[in-house]
Design an enzyme around this catalytic site. Structure first.
Site, PDB file in Angstrom:
ATOM      1  N   CYS A  23       0.846  -1.191   0.000  1.00  0.00           N
ATOM      2  CA  CYS A  23       0.000   0.000   0.000  1.00  0.00           C
ATOM      3  C   CYS A  23       0.877   1.234   0.000  1.00  0.00           C
ATOM      4  O   CYS A  23       2.094   1.140   0.100  1.00  0.00           O
ATOM      5  CB  CYS A  23      -0.871  -0.014   1.247  1.00  0.00           C
ATOM      6  SG  CYS A  23      -1.687  -1.582   1.518  1.00  0.00           S
TER       7      CYS A  23
ATOM      8  N   ARG B 216       1.107   2.022  -5.827  1.00  0.00           N
ATOM      9  CA  ARG B 216       1.405   0.978  -4.846  1.00  0.00           C
ATOM     10  C   ARG B 216       0.165   0.178  -4.470  1.00  0.00           C
ATOM     11  O   ARG B 216       0.273  -0.834  -3.763  1.00  0.00           O
ATOM     12  CB  ARG B 216       2.007   1.592  -3.582  1.00  0.00           C
ATOM     13  CG  ARG B 216       3.253   2.439  -3.835  1.00  0.00           C
ATOM     14  CD  ARG B 216       3.746   3.054  -2.545  1.00  0.00           C
ATOM     15  NE  ARG B 216       4.153   2.015  -1.639  1.00  0.00           N
ATOM     16  CZ  ARG B 216       5.370   1.444  -1.673  1.00  0.00           C
ATOM     17  NH1 ARG B 216       6.243   1.848  -2.573  1.00  0.00           N
ATOM     18  NH2 ARG B 216       5.681   0.491  -0.841  1.00  0.00           N
TER      19      ARG B 216
ATOM     20  N   TRP C  19      -3.749  -1.960  -1.240  1.00  0.00           N
ATOM     21  CA  TRP C  19      -3.724  -3.157  -2.075  1.00  0.00           C
ATOM     22  C   TRP C  19      -4.004  -4.296  -1.105  1.00  0.00           C
ATOM     23  O   TRP C  19      -3.158  -4.691  -0.317  1.00  0.00           O
ATOM     24  CB  TRP C  19      -2.347  -3.336  -2.721  1.00  0.00           C
ATOM     25  CG  TRP C  19      -2.360  -4.293  -3.860  1.00  0.00           C
ATOM     26  CD1 TRP C  19      -2.576  -4.008  -5.174  1.00  0.00           C
ATOM     27  CD2 TRP C  19      -2.128  -5.710  -3.817  1.00  0.00           C
ATOM     28  NE1 TRP C  19      -2.486  -5.149  -5.925  1.00  0.00           N
ATOM     29  CE2 TRP C  19      -2.227  -6.212  -5.130  1.00  0.00           C
ATOM     30  CE3 TRP C  19      -1.859  -6.614  -2.789  1.00  0.00           C
ATOM     31  CZ2 TRP C  19      -2.070  -7.558  -5.451  1.00  0.00           C
ATOM     32  CZ3 TRP C  19      -1.695  -7.961  -3.103  1.00  0.00           C
ATOM     33  CH2 TRP C  19      -1.805  -8.402  -4.416  1.00  0.00           C
TER      34      TRP C  19
ATOM     35  N   ASN D  92       1.208  -0.219   6.098  1.00  0.00           N
ATOM     36  CA  ASN D  92       1.596  -0.939   4.867  1.00  0.00           C
ATOM     37  C   ASN D  92       2.416  -2.150   5.298  1.00  0.00           C
ATOM     38  O   ASN D  92       3.456  -1.999   5.947  1.00  0.00           O
ATOM     39  CB  ASN D  92       2.442  -0.040   3.961  1.00  0.00           C
ATOM     40  CG  ASN D  92       3.059  -0.861   2.818  1.00  0.00           C
ATOM     41  OD1 ASN D  92       2.509  -1.871   2.414  1.00  0.00           O
ATOM     42  ND2 ASN D  92       4.230  -0.431   2.366  1.00  0.00           N
ATOM     43  N   GLY D  93       1.934  -3.331   4.963  1.00  0.00           N
ATOM     44  CA  GLY D  93       2.655  -4.544   5.348  1.00  0.00           C
ATOM     45  C   GLY D  93       1.673  -5.627   5.755  1.00  0.00           C
ATOM     46  O   GLY D  93       0.469  -5.512   5.501  1.00  0.00           O
TER      47      GLY D  93
ATOM     48  N   GLU E 154      10.372 -11.240 -21.115  1.00  0.00           N
ATOM     49  CA  GLU E 154      10.006  -9.890 -20.674  1.00  0.00           C
ATOM     50  C   GLU E 154       8.860  -9.339 -21.518  1.00  0.00           C
ATOM     51  O   GLU E 154       7.910  -8.754 -21.000  1.00  0.00           O
ATOM     52  CB  GLU E 154      11.231  -8.964 -20.734  1.00  0.00           C
ATOM     53  CG  GLU E 154      10.994  -7.532 -20.308  1.00  0.00           C
ATOM     54  CD  GLU E 154      10.428  -7.358 -18.910  1.00  0.00           C
ATOM     55  OE1 GLU E 154       9.909  -6.270 -18.622  1.00  0.00           O
ATOM     56  OE2 GLU E 154      10.438  -8.342 -18.125  1.00  0.00           O
TER      57      GLU E 154
ATOM     58  N   LYS F  29       5.120  -8.273 -20.142  1.00  0.00           N
ATOM     59  CA  LYS F  29       4.523  -6.934 -20.347  1.00  0.00           C
ATOM     60  C   LYS F  29       3.105  -7.040 -20.897  1.00  0.00           C
ATOM     61  O   LYS F  29       2.176  -6.441 -20.382  1.00  0.00           O
ATOM     62  CB  LYS F  29       5.399  -6.092 -21.298  1.00  0.00           C
ATOM     63  CG  LYS F  29       6.746  -5.681 -20.736  1.00  0.00           C
ATOM     64  CD  LYS F  29       6.703  -4.681 -19.627  1.00  0.00           C
ATOM     65  CE  LYS F  29       6.697  -5.315 -18.318  1.00  0.00           C
ATOM     66  NZ  LYS F  29       7.811  -5.349 -17.434  1.00  0.00           N
TER      67      LYS F  29
ATOM     68  N   GLU G 146       0.746  -8.436 -18.191  1.00  0.00           N
ATOM     69  CA  GLU G 146       0.388  -7.641 -17.019  1.00  0.00           C
ATOM     70  C   GLU G 146      -0.383  -6.369 -17.339  1.00  0.00           C
ATOM     71  O   GLU G 146      -1.151  -5.892 -16.506  1.00  0.00           O
ATOM     72  CB  GLU G 146       1.632  -7.333 -16.171  1.00  0.00           C
ATOM     73  CG  GLU G 146       2.663  -6.461 -16.777  1.00  0.00           C
ATOM     74  CD  GLU G 146       3.819  -6.215 -15.796  1.00  0.00           C
ATOM     75  OE1 GLU G 146       3.567  -6.030 -14.598  1.00  0.00           O
ATOM     76  OE2 GLU G 146       4.977  -6.219 -16.253  1.00  0.00           O
TER      77      GLU G 146
ATOM     78  N   HIS H 155       8.185 -30.107 -28.744  1.00  0.00           N
ATOM     79  CA  HIS H 155       8.012 -31.072 -27.636  1.00  0.00           C
ATOM     80  C   HIS H 155       6.676 -30.858 -26.925  1.00  0.00           C
ATOM     81  O   HIS H 155       6.480 -31.327 -25.811  1.00  0.00           O
ATOM     82  CB  HIS H 155       9.188 -30.944 -26.649  1.00  0.00           C
ATOM     83  CG  HIS H 155      10.526 -31.151 -27.304  1.00  0.00           C
ATOM     84  ND1 HIS H 155      10.932 -32.363 -27.803  1.00  0.00           N
ATOM     85  CD2 HIS H 155      11.512 -30.263 -27.584  1.00  0.00           C
ATOM     86  CE1 HIS H 155      12.137 -32.233 -28.351  1.00  0.00           C
ATOM     87  NE2 HIS H 155      12.515 -30.966 -28.225  1.00  0.00           N
TER      88      HIS H 155
ATOM     89  N   LYS I 258       3.103  -1.865  -7.720  1.00  0.00           N
ATOM     90  CA  LYS I 258       4.477  -1.646  -8.172  1.00  0.00           C
ATOM     91  C   LYS I 258       5.496  -2.387  -7.328  1.00  0.00           C
ATOM     92  O   LYS I 258       6.419  -3.033  -7.841  1.00  0.00           O
ATOM     93  CB  LYS I 258       4.784  -0.151  -8.155  1.00  0.00           C
ATOM     94  CG  LYS I 258       6.180   0.223  -8.628  1.00  0.00           C
ATOM     95  CD  LYS I 258       6.316  -0.015 -10.099  1.00  0.00           C
ATOM     96  CE  LYS I 258       7.671   0.245 -10.693  1.00  0.00           C
ATOM     97  NZ  LYS I 258       7.811  -0.253 -12.035  1.00  0.00           N
TER      98      LYS I 258
HETATM   99  C1  AGP Z   1       7.228  -5.894 -13.775  1.00  0.00           C
HETATM  100  O1  AGP Z   1       6.663  -5.106 -14.741  1.00  0.00           O
HETATM  101  C2  AGP Z   1       6.474  -5.965 -12.539  1.00  0.00           C
HETATM  102  N1  AGP Z   1       6.208  -4.718 -11.996  1.00  0.00           N
HETATM  103  C3  AGP Z   1       7.058  -6.930 -11.516  1.00  0.00           C
HETATM  104  O2  AGP Z   1       7.199  -8.177 -12.110  1.00  0.00           O
HETATM  105  C4  AGP Z   1       8.414  -6.520 -10.927  1.00  0.00           C
HETATM  106  O3  AGP Z   1       9.416  -6.636 -11.873  1.00  0.00           O
HETATM  107  C5  AGP Z   1       8.739  -7.428  -9.744  1.00  0.00           C
HETATM  108  O4  AGP Z   1       7.731  -7.276  -8.778  1.00  0.00           O
HETATM  109  C6  AGP Z   1      10.109  -7.121  -9.147  1.00  0.00           C
HETATM  110  O5  AGP Z   1      10.144  -5.847  -8.627  1.00  0.00           O
HETATM  111  P1  AGP Z   1      11.557  -5.236  -8.167  1.00  0.00           P
HETATM  112  O6  AGP Z   1      12.426  -5.090  -9.367  1.00  0.00           O
HETATM  113  O7  AGP Z   1      11.193  -3.914  -7.559  1.00  0.00           O
HETATM  114  O8  AGP Z   1      12.140  -6.168  -7.161  1.00  0.00           O
END
Ligand code: AGP
Length: 613
Positions: free
Chosen positions: A2, A33, A79, A105-106, A486, A490, A493, A509, A608
């Site tokens: 959060c 967040r 979140w 947050n946590g 990657e 993208k 997500e 396979h 994030k």
């Molecule tokens: C990637 O687009 C995502 N936001 C997520 O997979 C991210 O890379 C992952 O949570 C790792 O975050 P970090 O690099 O802050 O450790």
């Protein structure tokens, strides 16, 4: 996962600013967040709490956060982890007498037993959250001690888990109490005001002077003072020693005219890559890192999500350029790789935020066995760098969009440079090769700029076709595999296309069974003739089953004739494949999301920084 913020204004400042507005605007900067519910508490004549389910702007229209008056306020954007997103589970949470309001947050691991204990003492709970135990605990201690700070500290000491906590009370109307363990929290130091927040962008409009709060600190801010003590020793902390000035500009934390942070951050990559290279070439810590790696018995590298893909890229370049085998693993799977790790080994932890719990746990487990820790991060003084032996920083600036873009290209260019230095130190890389790669690395910023110019339009055009698909494959071989993964991440997500990525040699396979007419397959074709030849065969086998093949490869690649659509990128050294080939894949995902009317900055179900396991 959060975002929390707190503001303490002197009566003079309070006359010119509306606390509700300051807290609301700070939450807006933290919304990446978490954004399923939010709330604000202010101390005016009494404690006033407003909260609800929904995004900040909708809630403000309903609850008028911005109109809240007072000189002290805290806010939270959520979140959900414990308790579904709804009005009752939104933060702030209060005690039975509405004397203490808390945002957190946590995740609290022992909240069930604490709740039971408090209920057995007559406390009445309104929500299903773990957080609500905190104000009730403070209430419990307060009626024994009559001292808010003492009660707050006792309450915090009873907690197990991760937390960044802010508490306000009319009993101490000009203070915000805070405590931190594992979840990020900073103090923003001002003239006539002080702030607390989960992240730097939230305080930047008001101050550049910040203190990154350490684990197990508890304290309070007033409009004119910031105080902290180490909860374990009870000793006060000399906060001035930890104060530092942030270089980031406010505009860096704003959209600067782009429709979304993600697109802005994609187009910031030339500068971000150039500055990261500039820093790496002058960073003495690279030498320390190389020394650790040269002498290491075993080298491991880890990360989560996008950072794992950057880690995987290093495991390939480290092996090919330096002849040093590198074991890469996803950080949440660290347990599997722990046996056998120990003194003499090195673990590299890659994390842009420096706060990802999975990666922090991996770090602590390996460090606990005497493994030396090198980390690569984008946020100075964050948790992972603080617990590492050596940290190399990328210079991407703040990344607000949930989807990592500029932090991936800066991570891979920094790690590629590290692999080159390692290859040189081990004597694996001959000077000719070294000069060639170093030449590409030092001009990588220009390379990214050209790639953006060359591929932007085509990626946008092709996005409409792939946005209509429910699933797709992203394939490559060797150094292209982490880049294909990657690209798949993208589009998964932010555009919710179920894209799967695997080394292309695996298709026959099994996975090829899914392919039928117009099934989209994106091929990442590195600038490496051996890998290109193999991939030509894979393109053929997919096209033979009716696949719609999109190729991303160097200008003049032999694949151009074979695929349905080809996105040419500038020709560069194979080790820089992430720098050239990822850009069009980022744009493809971005435009596919926009095409579907989705918000690329705030994809559903994501946040994030993932600060829980
Ligand atoms: C990637 O687009 C995502 N936001 C997520 O997979 C991210 O890379 C992952 O949570 C790792 O975050 P970090 O690099 O802050 O450790």
């Amino acid at each position: 996962m959060c975002g929390i913020i707190g503001a303490c204004l002197s009566s003079h400042v309070c006359r010119n600013f509306v606390i509700g507005e300051i807290v609301f605007n700070g939450l807006l900067r933290l919304e990446y967040r978490g954004y399923d519910s939010a709330g604000v508490a202010v101390i005016g004549d009494k404690l006033l709490v407003k909260k609800g389910k929904g995004k900040l702007s909708e809630l403000d229209a309903r609850l008028d956060f911005k109109g809240l008056r007072g000189c002290v306020g805290i806010g939270h954007t959520r979140w959900a982890t414990h308790g579904v997103p709804n009005d009752v589970n939104a933060h702030p949470h209060v005690d039975c007498r509405n004397a203490f309001a808390v945002v957190h947050n946590g995740v609290l691991e022992n909240f069930v037993e604490l709740k039971r204990m408090l209920q057995s003492r007559g406390h009445v709970f309104a929500s299903d959250t773990d957080t609500e135990v905190i104000p009730h605990l403070v209430e419990e201690y307060y009626y024994r001690t009559g001292d808010v700070f003492k009660s707050f500290k006792e309450a915090v000491k009873a907690l197990k888990g991760t937390y960044a906590i802010l508490l306000v009370t009319p009993l101490e109307p000009f203070k915000i109490f805070f405590a931190k363990k594992d979840s990020p929290l900073i103090i923003g130091l001002g003239e006539g005001f002080n702030l607390l927040a989960s992240d730097i962008p939230a305080v930047l409009p008001h101050t550049r002077k910040v203190v990154v709060i350490r684990d197990n600190w508890a304290g309070f801010i007033t409009p004119s003072e910031a105080y902290a003590e180490d909860l374990a020793s009870g000793e006060p902390v000399e906060l001035v020693k930890y104060a530092r000035t942030v270089e980031w500009s406010i505009s860096e934390a704003e959209k600067s005219g782009y429709p979304h942070f993600m697109l802005k951050e994609i187009y910031e990559q030339p500068r971000a890559v150039m500055e990261t290279v500039y820093g790496a070439l002058r960073d003495r810590l690279i030498t320390q890192a190389v020394e650790l790696l040269v002498n290491a018995e075993k080298v491991y590298i880890t990360g989560a999500g996008t950072s794992f893909h950057a880690a995987e890229h290093f495991s390939i370049t480290g092996t090919r350029l330096a002849g040093k085998p590198v074991i890469s693993f996803i950080s949440s799977e660290y347990d599997t790789f722990l046996p056998g790790a120990g003194e003499g080994d090195v673990l590299i932890v890659v994390s842009q935020s420096g706060e990802t719990m999975d990666s922090l746990k991996a770090l602590r487990a390996f460090k606990g066995r005497g493994v030396k820790i090198i980390s690569v991060s984008n946020v100075i003084d964050s948790a992972i760098p603080r617990e590492s032996h050596v940290t190399l920083y990328t210079r991407a600036g703040p990344e607000i969009g949930v989807a990592a873009t500029k932090t991936f290209t800066t991570q891979t260019i920094l790690l590629t440079y590290l692999a080159v230095r390692l290859g040189e130190a081990i004597g694996q890389l001959d000077s000719g090769d070294k000069e060639k790669i170093l030449g590409s690395i030092t001009s990588a910023g220009e390379l990214v700029k050209k790639t953006l110019e060359d591929t932007g339009g085509l990626a946008r055009k092709l996005a409409s076709s792939i946005s209509r698909s429910s699933s797709a494959y992203y394939l490559s071989r060797g150094v292209g595999v982490p880049v294909a993964k990657e690209g798949a991440l993208k589009i998964k997500e932010i555009a919710y296309v179920h894209a799967e990525s695997y080394p292309a040699g695996e298709s026959k396979h099994g996975p090829i069974a899914l392919v039928e007419s117009s099934f989209p397959v994106v091929f990442v074709i590195p600038n490496d003739s051996y890998l290109e030849t193999l991939l030509l065969g894979n393109i053929e086998e997919m096209k033979a089953r009716g696949a719609y093949a999109i190729g991303v490869g160097a200008e003049g690649s032999r694949a151009m004739e074979l695929v349905n659509e080809f996105i040419p990128v500038p020709r560069a050294h194979w080790a820089l494949t992430p720098i050239t080939h990822t850009i069009p894949l980022q744009l493809l995902a971005y435009y596919a999301a926009v095409e579907k009317g989705l918000d690329p900055d705030k994809p559903r179900n994501l946040a994030k920084t993932v600060t829980v396991e």
